[in-house]
Write a protein that holds these residues in place. Structure first.
Motif, PDB file in Angstrom:
ATOM      1  N   GLY A   1       0.812  -1.212   0.000  1.00 36.41           N
ATOM      2  CA  GLY A   1       0.000   0.000   0.000  1.00 36.41           C
ATOM      3  C   GLY A   1       0.846   1.262   0.000  1.00 36.41           C
ATOM      4  O   GLY A   1       0.541   2.246  -0.699  1.00 36.41           O
ATOM      5  N   THR A   2       1.925   1.238   0.771  1.00 38.84           N
ATOM      6  CA  THR A   2       2.810   2.408   0.826  1.00 38.84           C
ATOM      7  C   THR A   2       3.481   2.652  -0.524  1.00 38.84           C
ATOM      8  O   THR A   2       3.550   3.803  -1.021  1.00 38.84           O
ATOM      9  N   LEU A   3       3.958   1.576  -1.152  1.00 39.86           N
ATOM     10  CA  LEU A   3       4.626   1.716  -2.463  1.00 39.86           C
ATOM     11  C   LEU A   3       3.654   2.149  -3.548  1.00 39.86           C
ATOM     12  O   LEU A   3       4.004   2.908  -4.461  1.00 39.86           O
ATOM     13  N   ARG A   4       2.412   1.635  -3.486  1.00 43.94           N
ATOM     14  CA  ARG A   4       1.422   2.026  -4.495  1.00 43.94           C
ATOM     15  C   ARG A   4       1.097   3.511  -4.383  1.00 43.94           C
ATOM     16  O   ARG A   4       0.908   4.203  -5.392  1.00 43.94           O
TER      17      ARG A   4
ATOM     18  N   THR B   1       5.006   3.455  -7.243  1.00 40.46           N
ATOM     19  CA  THR B   1       6.026   2.478  -7.596  1.00 40.46           C
ATOM     20  C   THR B   1       5.411   1.409  -8.495  1.00 40.46           C
ATOM     21  O   THR B   1       4.290   0.963  -8.267  1.00 40.46           O
ATOM     22  N   HIS B   2       6.184   1.050  -9.574  1.00 41.46           N
ATOM     23  CA  HIS B   2       5.722  -0.011 -10.453  1.00 41.46           C
ATOM     24  C   HIS B   2       5.844  -1.363  -9.748  1.00 41.46           C
ATOM     25  O   HIS B   2       6.811  -1.615  -9.034  1.00 41.46           O
ATOM     26  N   HIS B   3       4.878  -2.238  -9.995  1.00 39.62           N
ATOM     27  CA  HIS B   3       4.834  -3.564  -9.381  1.00 39.62           C
ATOM     28  C   HIS B   3       5.050  -3.471  -7.854  1.00 39.62           C
ATOM     29  O   HIS B   3       6.019  -3.995  -7.313  1.00 39.62           O
ATOM     30  N   PRO B   4       4.139  -2.797  -7.173  1.00 39.60           N
ATOM     31  CA  PRO B   4       4.325  -2.595  -5.726  1.00 39.60           C
ATOM     32  C   PRO B   4       4.343  -3.903  -4.929  1.00 39.60           C
ATOM     33  O   PRO B   4       5.110  -4.040  -3.987  1.00 39.60           O
ATOM     34  N   PHE B   5       3.497  -4.863  -5.330  1.00 40.53           N
ATOM     35  CA  PHE B   5       3.465  -6.110  -4.545  1.00 40.53           C
ATOM     36  C   PHE B   5       4.773  -6.884  -4.667  1.00 40.53           C
ATOM     37  O   PHE B   5       5.338  -7.347  -3.663  1.00 40.53           O
ATOM     38  N   GLY B   6       5.283  -7.038  -5.914  1.00 38.37           N
ATOM     39  CA  GLY B   6       6.543  -7.744  -6.092  1.00 38.37           C
ATOM     40  C   GLY B   6       7.681  -7.040  -5.389  1.00 38.37           C
ATOM     41  O   GLY B   6       8.568  -7.676  -4.800  1.00 38.37           O
ATOM     42  N   THR B   7       7.657  -5.677  -5.467  1.00 33.11           N
ATOM     43  CA  THR B   7       8.701  -4.921  -4.781  1.00 33.11           C
ATOM     44  C   THR B   7       8.624  -5.103  -3.271  1.00 33.11           C
ATOM     45  O   THR B   7       9.640  -5.273  -2.588  1.00 33.11           O
TER      46      THR B   7
END
Length: 257
Positions: free
Chosen positions: A48-51, A55-61
């Motif tokens: 959630g923070t990366l999204r 950020t691209h592909h937040p879950f994978g990151t």
């Protein structure tokens, strides 16, 4: 309402834990599940923070960033679980040892029960030159186990007025007109094997009672005779009879000489 909901939630969680068991397997399963759930919660929070930052592909990151921390957490939980398991095994072995020792002690007590028993069948009363009552106790002995000897014969006379100890008198001659049975304190000086209803006398002197006083004890409903002996293992064999009942069953009062 929130309190009731929280109470229901706790009860539901305890029910789930109970359903999976509170044994070692259940403990390990719940530890692994809680570790995985905690790591997934961290991944979702980071996703959630990366999204929000675009950020691209937040879950994978988020997974790649938390993979190292998750591995360390999993390793720490595994070490903690292994430590708790080893500790519980030590406690289990110790408790089993204590329980086994207690069971062995109880078993020894049960096996150490004497197989020898004595019964009081009657009494002959006389008096010596010191005016002390003489009590020849007619006994029957059963020995259904290993060979045994009997020693340290004792007699206690319990009355409503007190307790009167008696002294064992060894080697008394058979009374004239007495029953044709042996003296057990002599017979049992050597090992006696399996025997049923072996009958004989053991003689005692009662310093604080005369023959007449001893005979009058049948009028005391609380008066009892207790004969004891010690077998070859040091175990005490007891026999107790009410004097009034014994008087009615069989007794003799011999005249003084």
């Amino acid at each position: 309402m929130l309190s009731a909901f929280g109470h229901l939630l706790v009860r539901s969680w305890l029910a789930m834990v109970k359903a999976t068991g509170t044994n070692t397997l259940g403990f390990i399963v719940w530890t692994v599940v809680l570790t995985i759930v905690t790591w997934l919660a961290t991944v979702i929070q980071q996703t959630g923070t990366l999204r929000s930052k675009g950020t691209h592909h937040p879950f994978g990151t988020a997974v790649s960033q938390s993979l190292a921390a998750g591995s360390y957490s999993a390793g720490a939980v595994a070490i903690l679980t292994l430590f708790a398991w080893v500790l519980s095994c030590c406690f289990m072995v110790y408790n089993d040892h204590v329980s086994l020792v207690a069971d062995n002690i109880e078993l020894r007590k049960r096996l150490d029960v004497s197989t020898t028993s004595i019964r009081i069948k009657g009494m002959i009363m006389n008096q010596n030159q010191r005016h002390e009552a003489i009590a020849q106790i007619w006994l029957a002995v059963d020995n259904i186990g290993e060979s045994t000897t009997l020693r340290d014969w004792a007699l206690s006379i319990n009355t409503s007025k007190g307790v009167f100890p008696a002294a064992h008198t060894v080697g008394q001659p058979a009374l004239k007109g007495g029953l044709n049975i042996p003296f057990l304190d002599i017979e049992f000086q050597r090992p006696v094997g399996i025997v049923a209803d072996m009958q004989g006398y053991v003689t005692f002197a009662v310093p604080k009672l005369s023959q007449a006083q001893l005979a009058d004890l049948h009028l005391d409903p609380d008066a009892t005779l207790t004969v004891s002996a010690t077998d070859f293992r040091g175990r005490t064999i007891l026999a107790t009879r009410n004097i009034e009942q014994l008087w009615n069953e069989w007794h003799e009062v011999r005249p003084n000489k």
